[in-house]
Design an enzyme around this catalytic site. Structure first.
Site, PDB file in Angstrom:
ATOM      1  N   ASP A   1     -46.772 -69.662  13.260  1.00 56.50           N
ATOM      2  CA  ASP A   1     -46.598 -68.225  13.480  1.00 56.50           C
ATOM      3  C   ASP A   1     -47.965 -67.555  13.366  1.00 56.50           C
ATOM      4  OD1 ASP A   1     -43.980 -69.207  13.144  1.00 56.50           O
ATOM      5  OD2 ASP A   1     -43.274 -67.296  12.339  1.00 56.50           O
TER       6      ASP A   1
ATOM      7  N   LYS B   1     -42.732 -62.396  18.232  1.00 56.61           N
ATOM      8  CA  LYS B   1     -42.135 -62.006  16.951  1.00 56.61           C
ATOM      9  C   LYS B   1     -42.565 -60.589  16.602  1.00 56.61           C
ATOM     10  CE  LYS B   1     -42.526 -63.539  12.079  1.00 56.61           C
ATOM     11  NZ  LYS B   1     -43.079 -64.601  11.210  1.00 56.61           N
TER      12      LYS B   1
ATOM     13  N   LYS C   1     -38.094 -63.325  18.032  1.00 55.65           N
ATOM     14  CA  LYS C   1     -37.876 -63.399  16.582  1.00 55.65           C
ATOM     15  C   LYS C   1     -38.128 -62.041  15.925  1.00 55.65           C
ATOM     16  CE  LYS C   1     -39.513 -65.631  12.329  1.00 55.65           C
ATOM     17  NZ  LYS C   1     -40.411 -66.659  11.736  1.00 55.65           N
TER      18      LYS C   1
END
Length: 308
Positions: free
Chosen positions: A145, A208, A244
């Site tokens: 991430d 995300k 996400k």
């Protein structure tokens, strides 16, 4: 393709109005609710990102990841043999080895995700970001991430943003890359859309919303904008990018609403861990509590459910 983003216009009042309507959606009940909650569990990135993380609390998190819902509750729902686990365990790079070793010892194939690239601020040199990514992969992380440099968005340096994300993608190698946009710090919904597009063009497997450390994290307006960017990118390229939302998602009701929104905006094919994740640390506790209530008719006492 700068042409894709040069004339982006986001109708903010319309997006906000739609987001307000989403909050009023009626939630599902009974067995339907239990089914949606179990689906949510399989899409959770069970996360601990604290300065006081230790090998022992990462181990505890990993065992909770393998057994997210009490076995007797799953048996009551006839779901005990479906292999329900969370989508991934998410930790800092220094704790990746602890998580990988624990999951391996438990005979579990849950992927370990690591935040990297100067998380959460992104205010570190690019060389340092790339080194951190490579180390996390070396330690055994199967998902990375990364977090973007907000400066590049706020100053309109779209080619610079593309190049940074492209280099991060290359550093990830075989690992999947989720790109955190930190939407609460991008200034406008138009910037959110543009950053989403650039991140996908540069090879992101997921986009995300947040690090969870900003003042404003996952909200429905930014979710709508990001999902519509994903949809346009899919129409243009035929390539599906995951989504996400992360930060501030704490209740089972919120989790179901996010699932319903993804189903409405992107379709049922996105409702699987390969294309949808929920970034959360305390959400699983509330989901398990709701499932306990569905099965027994009463809420669990604190000692009756294992901590995540």
């Amino acid at each position: 393709e700068l042409g894709w983003i040069s004339k982006v216009y986001v109708n903010r009042p319309a997006v906000v109005r739609h987001a307000e309507q989403i909050k009023k959606w009626k939630t599902v009940k009974g067995n339907w609710q239990a089914a949606w909650l179990l689906k949510a569990v399989t899409c959770i990135d069970l996360t601990t990102l604290s300065g006081d993380d230790t090998p022992s609390n990462v181990q505890r998190l990993c065992f909770k990841a393998k057994h997210p819902i009490r076995e007797d509750l799953l048996k009551a729902l006839d779901m005990h043999d479906k292999g329900i686990t969370v989508g991934a365990v998410c930790v800092y790079p220094a704790r990746v080895s602890d998580a990988v070793n624990t999951l391996k010892a438990a005979g579990c194939n849950i992927p370990v995700a690591s935040v990297a690239a100067g998380f959460p601020s992104g205010q570190t040199p690019l060389e340092t970001k790339l080194t951190e990514i490579k180390l996390a992969v070396e330690y055994g992380a199967r998902e990375i991430d990364i977090v973007i440099s907000r400066t590049l968005v706020l100053t309109g340096q779209w080619e610079g943003l593309y190049e940074e994300i492209r280099l991060c993608r290359a550093a990830c190698g075989e690992a999947h890359m989720k790109t955190i946009l930190a939407t609460g710090e991008l200034g406008s919904l138009a910037n959110v859309y543009k950053a989403s597009m650039i991140a996908m063009m540069a090879g992101s497997d997921f986009i995300k919303t947040s690090t969870g450390k900003e003042v404003e994290n996952a909200t429905f307006p930014v979710g709508i904008v990001m999902m519509r960017a994903i949809k346009e990118y899919y129409w243009q390229t035929g390539y599906k990018v995951g989504f996400k939302p992360a930060g501030g998602i704490r209740t089972a009701k919120e989790a179901i609403t996010w699932l319903m929104l993804v189903k409405e905006e992107l379709g049922v094919e996105w409702l699987k861990p390969e294309l949808f994740r929920l970034g959360a640390s305390s959400l699983l506790g509330d989901i398990e509590q709701q499932i306990f209530y569905h099965v027994t008719g009463s809420y669990a006492l604190q000692h009756e459910l294992a901590m995540a």
